[in-house]
Design a protein around this motif. Structure first.
Motif, PDB file in Angstrom:
ATOM      1  N   VAL A 308     -10.905   7.032  -1.756  1.00 33.95           N
ATOM      2  CA  VAL A 308     -10.801   5.588  -1.554  1.00 33.95           C
ATOM      3  C   VAL A 308      -9.361   5.244  -1.210  1.00 33.95           C
ATOM      4  O   VAL A 308      -8.420   5.771  -1.798  1.00 33.95           O
ATOM      5  N   ILE A 309      -9.186   4.371  -0.214  1.00 34.99           N
ATOM      6  CA  ILE A 309      -7.882   3.926   0.257  1.00 34.99           C
ATOM      7  C   ILE A 309      -7.736   2.450  -0.082  1.00 34.99           C
ATOM      8  O   ILE A 309      -8.503   1.616   0.402  1.00 34.99           O
ATOM      9  N   SER A 310      -6.769   2.117  -0.911  1.00 31.37           N
ATOM     10  CA  SER A 310      -6.510   0.713  -1.244  1.00 31.37           C
ATOM     11  C   SER A 310      -5.776   0.030  -0.098  1.00 31.37           C
ATOM     12  O   SER A 310      -4.862   0.603   0.501  1.00 31.37           O
ATOM     13  N   TRP A 311      -6.170  -1.185   0.187  1.00 31.88           N
ATOM     14  CA  TRP A 311      -5.437  -2.024   1.126  1.00 31.88           C
ATOM     15  C   TRP A 311      -4.549  -2.948   0.293  1.00 31.88           C
ATOM     16  O   TRP A 311      -5.041  -3.788  -0.414  1.00 31.88           O
ATOM     17  N   MET A 312      -3.207  -2.830   0.287  1.00 30.92           N
ATOM     18  CA  MET A 312      -2.416  -1.872   1.008  1.00 30.92           C
ATOM     19  C   MET A 312      -1.180  -1.548   0.179  1.00 30.92           C
ATOM     20  O   MET A 312      -0.989  -2.105  -0.910  1.00 30.92           O
ATOM     21  N   LEU A 313      -0.271  -0.727   0.646  1.00 33.53           N
ATOM     22  CA  LEU A 313       0.875  -0.295  -0.147  1.00 33.53           C
ATOM     23  C   LEU A 313       1.893  -1.395  -0.374  1.00 33.53           C
ATOM     24  O   LEU A 313       2.330  -1.631  -1.503  1.00 33.53           O
ATOM     25  N   ASP A 314       2.297  -2.096   0.712  1.00 29.67           N
ATOM     26  CA  ASP A 314       3.513  -2.911   0.674  1.00 29.67           C
ATOM     27  C   ASP A 314       3.322  -4.125   1.591  1.00 29.67           C
ATOM     28  O   ASP A 314       2.944  -3.977   2.753  1.00 29.67           O
ATOM     29  N   ASP A 315       3.591  -5.325   1.082  1.00 25.09           N
ATOM     30  CA  ASP A 315       3.453  -6.535   1.905  1.00 25.09           C
ATOM     31  C   ASP A 315       4.249  -6.444   3.206  1.00 25.09           C
ATOM     32  O   ASP A 315       3.837  -6.992   4.239  1.00 25.09           O
ATOM     33  N   SER A 316       5.385  -5.785   3.145  1.00 24.50           N
ATOM     34  CA  SER A 316       6.307  -5.816   4.287  1.00 24.50           C
ATOM     35  C   SER A 316       5.795  -5.045   5.493  1.00 24.50           C
ATOM     36  O   SER A 316       6.422  -5.079   6.561  1.00 24.50           O
TER      37      SER A 316
END
Length: 619
Positions: A308-316
């Motif tokens: 599973v891949i979470s959306w997402m790592l970093d706002d930037s």
């Protein structure tokens, strides 16, 4: 939290629920992991200090898998007079991508790489434009041969091709299919098919695209994937697990090689509370988001997805739509915002449970079945990290959505001896962290008797992760002494049989989950197994096929005449049943079905009984 506040070990059985970890019921043979979307930023070239912060946080998760997307205009500037593409492999976007991929290469993080959509800036306006496939071919050759990346696992042709933001109006699947065939042809011409696989359909909230892909492209895809953005109810109710399992089963059944192909959730998020106009989810800053996302991951495991891949790592990474250019407004979906103020740069609550899942359910784990707890809103997933000596490590993660503390008994029948466990908790009112601010164990259990079972005390609205990993060299993980299924290949009698040559009672005890006994009709039906000797039984497992019973009971006998009921259910929903009665002696086990849960006849994939023969009786 002290150990004695957390568990009670021994013969006490919880009145509220039991979770049984079934080592023999493998949901995912080789797990790919819990990862996240890590794209090159639309706008920012990070300073060394910012980059150091990012990779330190990524390193703590030990992420085994990421997804990275860009567009063809990141490496193509246009076309020359003869219609040949003009490449620039060192644009700002490509340099940002290399920085991420270089890190992944050094740390063996597998990568799903691909392109968001068409690039009208360079004249690519059609999904099925063969010229686009040629650009992709040159891109992959550059990444694999010039840059030498060995971690590129799958190529993802178009993000969410079922959406209006990705493909043209009309039959979107037909367009995407033609584009996929162009990409496949290009890969064959360049000798890439054995070096990187195709993954699809990558559809968002339209899982029927999996069916279409199986039928139309099953011979060329190496893995299947979908995106899911869900409401809270989809998670709390357990519907996510059902949706995942349906498509996993479909792939296994209708793709002749489907059982060997991973099925992944390549974008996972919660849509409830989202600002649609600006694609921002402010709830990522709340404790509740982490509780829900942890259960999201648990249900993908339980449903049979390989990662599973979470959306997402970093706002930037991405600017928000709907704002003027240069506004600095970003999509708010990350674990933090690297370019924000001090508060925005801080780790958000949901980092903790997702980092723990990533760290302690590593690539190569075997996801095994953790039974239904019997308590609504309490769910678990179990990962076994194999070792070559017959032992290994075990991670169990449990979520409790209920407001009240729950006491759940944990049993791992195949665990041998005692284990040392470390426990992590995700709670709104209490966080245990190390000196650097990363999640740390809340307690340690020195002598857990998992086979006998122990009671877990789950605070209201919390996530508990137990693991034998990193418990110290002297702890040595946990050894598994696989129980014998004494019902396997034993004689079976049934009340009726739909197809005696293919779906007879023997199919329920052949150890193969792709076969099943099917009755002729609904109403009262039964299946009985003769163990051929009196056996000491500690656990019974029942796996339903397509037709399950709403009402049924289990009974045992030593002579086949006098029966003792040991279990009854009147609200069956087709879930696997794990029954742990007090140890008993029996020769016969019988399932009596009195009310169907579907319009089909009853169907049993497996009836298994675990234990040892009585002293003096041969196996």
């Amino acid at each position: 939290m002290r150990e004695e506040e957390w568990r009670h070990e021994g013969s006490i059985r919880s009145d509220e629920g039991t979770i049984i970890v079934d080592m023999d019921h493998v949901l995912v043979e080789s797990y790919m992991g819990v990862g996240f979307e890590w794209d090159p930023s639309d706008d920012y070239d990070y300073t060394d200090e910012q980059w150091a912060m990012i990779v330190e946080r990524v390193a703590f998760t030990r992420a085994p898998l990421i997804r990275l997307m860009l567009r063809a205009n990141a490496y193509t500037t246009g076309w020359d007079a003869d219609g040949r593409p003009i490449y620039d492999w060192n644009t700002p976007m490509m340099l940002r991508a290399y920085r991420i991929l270089d890190y992944c290469e050094r740390h063996d993080i597998k990568v799903i790489i691909g392109e968001w959509s068409r690039s009208p800036e360079i004249g690519l306006t059609a999904t099925d434009d063969a010229a686009w496939a040629e650009l992709i071919g040159d891109f992959l050759v550059h990444m694999l041969d010039v840059k030498g990346y060995s971690v590129l696992l799958y190529y993802n042709f178009i993000n969410e091709p079922n959406g209006s933001w990705a493909t043209e109006d009309g039959n979107r699947f037909a367009l995407w299919r033609r584009g996929m065939l162009h990409v496949r042809r290009m890969m064959e011409e360049r000798g890439l098919t054995e070096r990187i696989g195709l993954i699809g359909p990558d559809s968002s909230n339209e899982d029927d695209w999996v069916d279409l892909t199986v039928y139309a492209l099953g011979d060329i895809v190496a893995a299947y994937d979908v995106h899911r953005y869900v409401n809270d109810h989809d998670i709390v109710s357990g519907d996510m697990e059902r949706m995942v399992r349906e498509k996993r089963d479909f792939v296994d059944r209708y793709d002749s090689e489907g059982a060997a192909k991973p099925y992944l959730m390549t974008e996972a998020g919660i849509v409830e509370g989202k600002d649609e106009a600006h694609d921002q989810q402010s709830r990522v800053k709340t404790f509740e988001y982490g509780l829900l996302m942890a259960d999201f991951a648990i249900q993908t495991m339980r449903g049979g997805q390989a990662g599973v891949i979470s959306w997402m790592l970093d706002d930037s990474m991405h600017r928000a739509p709907g704002y003027p250019a240069g506004s600095g407004q970003l999509k708010t979906w990350g674990f933090w915002n690297t370019v924000g103020d001090e508060a925005d740069r801080a780790l958000r609550p949901w980092y903790d449970p997702m980092a723990m899942l990533s760290r302690y359910c590593p690539r190569g784990s075997r996801i095994v079945y953790a039974s239904d707890s019997g308590v609504p809103g309490v769910r678990a997933a179990a990962a076994v990290i194999p070792a070559t000596d017959g032992g290994g490590h075990l991670t169990l993660v449990v979520v409790n959505h209920r407001e009240e503390e729950q006491r759940i008994r944990l049993v791992v029948p195949d665990a041998a001896g005692r284990a040392v466990l470390r426990g992590y908790q995700y709670r709104e009112d209490e966080r245990t962290a190390d000196a650097a601010g990363y999640p740390a164990p809340a307690f340690r259990i020195e002598d857990a008797d998992l086979a006998e079972g122990m009671e877990m005390r789950l605070p209201g609205r919390s996530v508990l992760l137990l693991t034998t990993l990193e418990a110290g060299a002297e702890a040595g993980g946990v050894r598994f002494a696989s129980s014998r299924n004494v019902a396997r290949h034993r004689p079976v009698a049934v009340s009726s049989c739909q197809y005696s040559n293919e779906q007879g009672g023997e199919c329920a005890v052949d150890g193969r989950r792709e076969t099943a006994w099917v009755s002729k009709r609904r109403g009262d039906q039964w299946l009985a197994v003769d163990l051929e000797a009196e056996r000491r039984i500690k656990r019974i497992k029942l796996l339903w096929g397509e037709g399950h019973a709403r009402a049924f009971e289990l009974a045992v006998s030593t002579d086949g005449e006098r029966w003792t009921k040991i279990f009854e259910r009147t609200d069956g929903a087709g879930e696997p049943e794990q029954i742990c009665p007090e140890p008993l002696t029996a020769r016969y086990i019988r399932v009596n079905m009195t009310e169907a849960g579907t319009t089909l006849g009853y169907s049993i994939r497996e009836l298994a009984a675990y234990g040892e023969p009585r002293e003096g009786v041969s196996p």
